[in-house]
Design an enzyme around this catalytic site. Structure first.
Site, PDB file in Angstrom:
ATOM      1  N   GLY A   1       7.670  62.523 -75.994  1.00  0.00           N
ATOM      2  CA  GLY A   1       5.233  62.161 -74.865  1.00  0.00           C
ATOM      3  C   GLY A   1       5.979  62.045 -74.214  1.00  0.00           C
ATOM      4  O   GLY A   1       4.782  62.302 -73.688  1.00  0.00           O
ATOM      5  N   GLY A   2       7.076  62.641 -73.102  1.00  0.00           N
ATOM      6  CA  GLY A   2       6.053  63.201 -71.713  1.00  0.00           C
ATOM      7  C   GLY A   2       5.177  62.484 -70.564  1.00  0.00           C
ATOM      8  O   GLY A   2       5.764  60.939 -71.455  1.00  0.00           O
TER       9      GLY A   2
ATOM     10  N   CYS B   1       2.398  61.205 -70.523  1.00  0.00           N
ATOM     11  CA  CYS B   1       1.275  60.374 -71.393  1.00  0.00           C
ATOM     12  C   CYS B   1       1.885  59.324 -71.877  1.00  0.00           C
ATOM     13  O   CYS B   1       2.103  57.973 -71.531  1.00  0.00           O
ATOM     14  CB  CYS B   1       0.756  60.605 -72.573  1.00  0.00           C
TER      15      CYS B   1
ATOM     16  N   ALA C   1      14.060  74.102 -68.788  1.00  0.00           N
ATOM     17  CA  ALA C   1      14.390  75.339 -68.887  1.00  0.00           C
ATOM     18  C   ALA C   1      13.785  76.379 -67.661  1.00  0.00           C
ATOM     19  O   ALA C   1      12.508  76.639 -66.770  1.00  0.00           O
ATOM     20  CB  ALA C   1      13.023  75.281 -70.157  1.00  0.00           C
TER      21      ALA C   1
ATOM     22  N   GLY D   1      -9.629  56.203 -57.777  1.00  0.00           N
ATOM     23  CA  GLY D   1     -10.068  57.207 -59.139  1.00  0.00           C
ATOM     24  C   GLY D   1      -9.555  55.683 -60.114  1.00  0.00           C
ATOM     25  O   GLY D   1      -9.268  55.023 -59.640  1.00  0.00           O
TER      26      GLY D   1
ATOM     27  N   VAL E   1      -4.427  59.244 -55.668  1.00  0.00           N
ATOM     28  CA  VAL E   1      -4.819  60.903 -54.768  1.00  0.00           C
ATOM     29  C   VAL E   1      -5.021  61.386 -55.326  1.00  0.00           C
ATOM     30  O   VAL E   1      -6.015  62.922 -55.988  1.00  0.00           O
ATOM     31  CB  VAL E   1      -4.873  60.966 -53.750  1.00  0.00           C
TER      32      VAL E   1
ATOM     33  N   ARG F   1      -3.746  64.385 -59.805  1.00  0.00           N
ATOM     34  CA  ARG F   1      -1.624  64.599 -59.573  1.00  0.00           C
ATOM     35  C   ARG F   1      -2.330  66.283 -59.987  1.00  0.00           C
ATOM     36  O   ARG F   1      -3.749  66.758 -59.672  1.00  0.00           O
ATOM     37  CB  ARG F   1      -2.129  64.725 -61.961  1.00  0.00           C
TER      38      ARG F   1
ATOM     39  N   ASP G   1      -2.016  69.940 -68.794  1.00  0.00           N
ATOM     40  CA  ASP G   1      -2.641  69.829 -67.911  1.00  0.00           C
ATOM     41  C   ASP G   1      -1.855  70.891 -67.047  1.00  0.00           C
ATOM     42  O   ASP G   1      -2.798  70.670 -65.365  1.00  0.00           O
ATOM     43  CB  ASP G   1      -1.374  68.302 -67.006  1.00  0.00           C
TER      44      ASP G   1
ATOM     45  N   HIS H   1     -22.251  44.768 -88.735  1.00  0.00           N
ATOM     46  CA  HIS H   1     -22.318  43.729 -87.520  1.00  0.00           C
ATOM     47  C   HIS H   1     -21.594  42.393 -88.338  1.00  0.00           C
ATOM     48  O   HIS H   1     -20.967  42.802 -89.265  1.00  0.00           O
ATOM     49  CB  HIS H   1     -24.367  43.621 -87.680  1.00  0.00           C
TER      50      HIS H   1
END
Length: 463
Positions: free
Chosen positions: A41-42, A44, A120, A186, A270, A272, A311, A442
């Site tokens: 899942g890393g 995130c 790895a 941010g 600040v 990544r 990323d 609606h």
């Protein structure tokens, strides 16, 4: 003990990009090995998107109860003074993460992907060694996908450790600090800063630029700033954090003055950067440019048979971008014709209120001469009123010459759930007339999208 295995595809990194690439490759009948060292899942799933949203949800529930206890809930709900067991909050968050990570493992197994736990380290472009609990395994592959992710940027004067933490540590605290200084206004800093403020923490925010969320225009960020003011968050703009010692964050202000901010803990957010160290990329001979792996529109690197996604290839550092690239790369390896050229990639700030940006802003679309803009405020939306969430709006940007929608922005409660509709409109080449002609349910927040399109055409019904 050392063992060796050979595979058609090696995926390095089990985050959103890596695990999606591996699952899709397995579905396409490609023999695949996935190497992951940080938990499936890393960032995130393990240390970012998912745990932060759990914390934000818990904080919002607590804030609602606090308002009810103070007798200021507009719906007339009253409650006794609430308390929070933060350790239980963290345990609840961890349970969500564990379930989702287990689900990823099950999906990989279903796709017949072999998973190795470890790092790895490459000796050449297609061969790596992985130190696992069972010993060293050497993996050789025909094709490699690098999905190594990213890590928080560390400021020279605020090295991580002790009271100076990144978002990773902020999401795994054993107890709430009394006073928290957030460096960086941010989306990561403000999402967490607002959440901690709702939990009763005294929060200060330090930002080098002269406004919050500098990547977004002030019309989108003004409602968030009002929330910060309402929550008592101290904003120090045009200021630079110098260092932290003895419970004090030293700050240099715009006029070169010195400000000492009491802070039991400092959350540094600040930015990544791509996570490229320690994998032997030099031995792979892939080009690295401006701190990221250089790729083309198929995510191919300079080395034949080596792809990079997510990323590791730079901005936007978003899980959904990585997933889309991972799926695409797996299909390219299987022989399909694909390239990465999305019309729009949505960006969401889970602040209070939330912000969604898809496609071009009015200025990016050429201003009044080349673009037509329609805006509809949630003040005129019945569902927003029932949610006591009337702050914000939806804004539609279209080309003046043919009314094709090129951008949609929104700020308001739960607007993240509208992102898919905004992306659909842009990807499908919708015109203002198409959005205006659709029947929207609606009462829903999505009606604001409809009304914004009508407004751009000059005949909004409820404005």
């Amino acid at each position: 003990m050392t063992s060796a295995l050979t595979t058609r595809l090696l995926v390095v990194g089990g985050g959103p990009g890596g695990y999606v690439a591996a699952i899709r490759a397995g579905q396409l009948g490609i023999e695949t090995v996935l190497v992951d060292e940080g938990g499936l899942g890393g960032t995130c799933l393990q240390r970012g998107c998912i745990p932060s949203k759990a914390l934000i949800e818990a904080a919002s529930r607590f804030a609602h109860l606090t308002a009810a206890a103070a007798g200021i809930d507009p719906a007339g709900i009253r409650a006794s003074a609430p308390a929070i067991d933060f350790a239980q909050t963290v345990a609840w968050k961890d349970g969500i993460v564990a379930r989702l990570s287990g689900g990823v493992a099950a999906l990989l197994k279903k796709a017949k992907v072999r998973t190795l736990s470890g790092r790895a380290v490459f000796s050449d472009a297609k061969t790596c060694a992985v130190e696992t609990a069972e010993g060293r395994i050497t993996v050789s592959a025909e094709t490699v996908v690098l999905a190594t992710g990213s890590v928080p940027v560390e400021l020279p004067g605020l090295p991580f450790g002790g009271a100076v933490i990144s978002s990773t540590e902020a999401l795994a605290l054993g107890a709430l600090p009394q006073r928290l200084a957030v460096v960086g206004a941010g989306y990561i800093g403000l999402e967490l800063g607002i959440a901690f403020a709702k939990l009763g923490v005294a929060v200060s925010v330090v930002e080098r630029q002269d406004r919050i969320l500098p990547l977004y225009d002030s019309k989108l960020t003004d409602p968030v700033r009002r929330t910060l003011e309402k929550r008592g968050v101290a904003l120090h703009l045009s200021s630079r954090a110098l260092g932290h010692a003895d419970g004090v964050l030293a700050v240099e202000t715009q006029d070169a003055g010195r400000l000492d901010i009491p802070a039991d803990m400092v959350l540094s957010t600040v930015g990544r950067r791509a996570r490229l160290d320690g994998f032997g990329l030099d031995a792979m001979a892939v080009d690295v440019k401006d701190g990221r792996i250089a790729v083309d529109d198929q995510c191919r690197t300079s080395m034949r048979g080596v792809f990079a996604i997510g990323d590791a290839v730079g901005e936007p550092m978003l899980a959904h971008k990585a997933m889309a690239q991972g799926e695409m790369v797996a299909e390219i390896i299987a022989g399909r014709r694909r390239r990465f050229d999305p019309a729009a990639i949505p960006a969401v700030c889970f602040t209070d209120p939330e912000i969604v940006v898809v496609g071009l802003s009015p200025e990016q679309a050429g201003g009044p001469e080349q673009a037509v803009v329609g805006t509809f405020p949630f003040l005129g939306n019945g569902r927003a009123m029932t949610l006591d969430a009337e702050a914000g709006f939806v804004r539609v940007v279209a080309r003046r010459e043919d009314h094709v929608v090129v951008g949609v922005q929104a700020v308001g409660a739960h607007v993240s759930e509208l992102a898919t509709a905004f992306v659909d409109a842009i990807e499908m080449g919708a015109r203002l007339e198409d959005v205006a002609g659709m029947v929207h349910a609606h009462p829903t927040l999505g009606e604001a999208f409809h009304e914004a399109a009508l407004g751009a055409l000059g005949h909004a019904l409820h404005a």
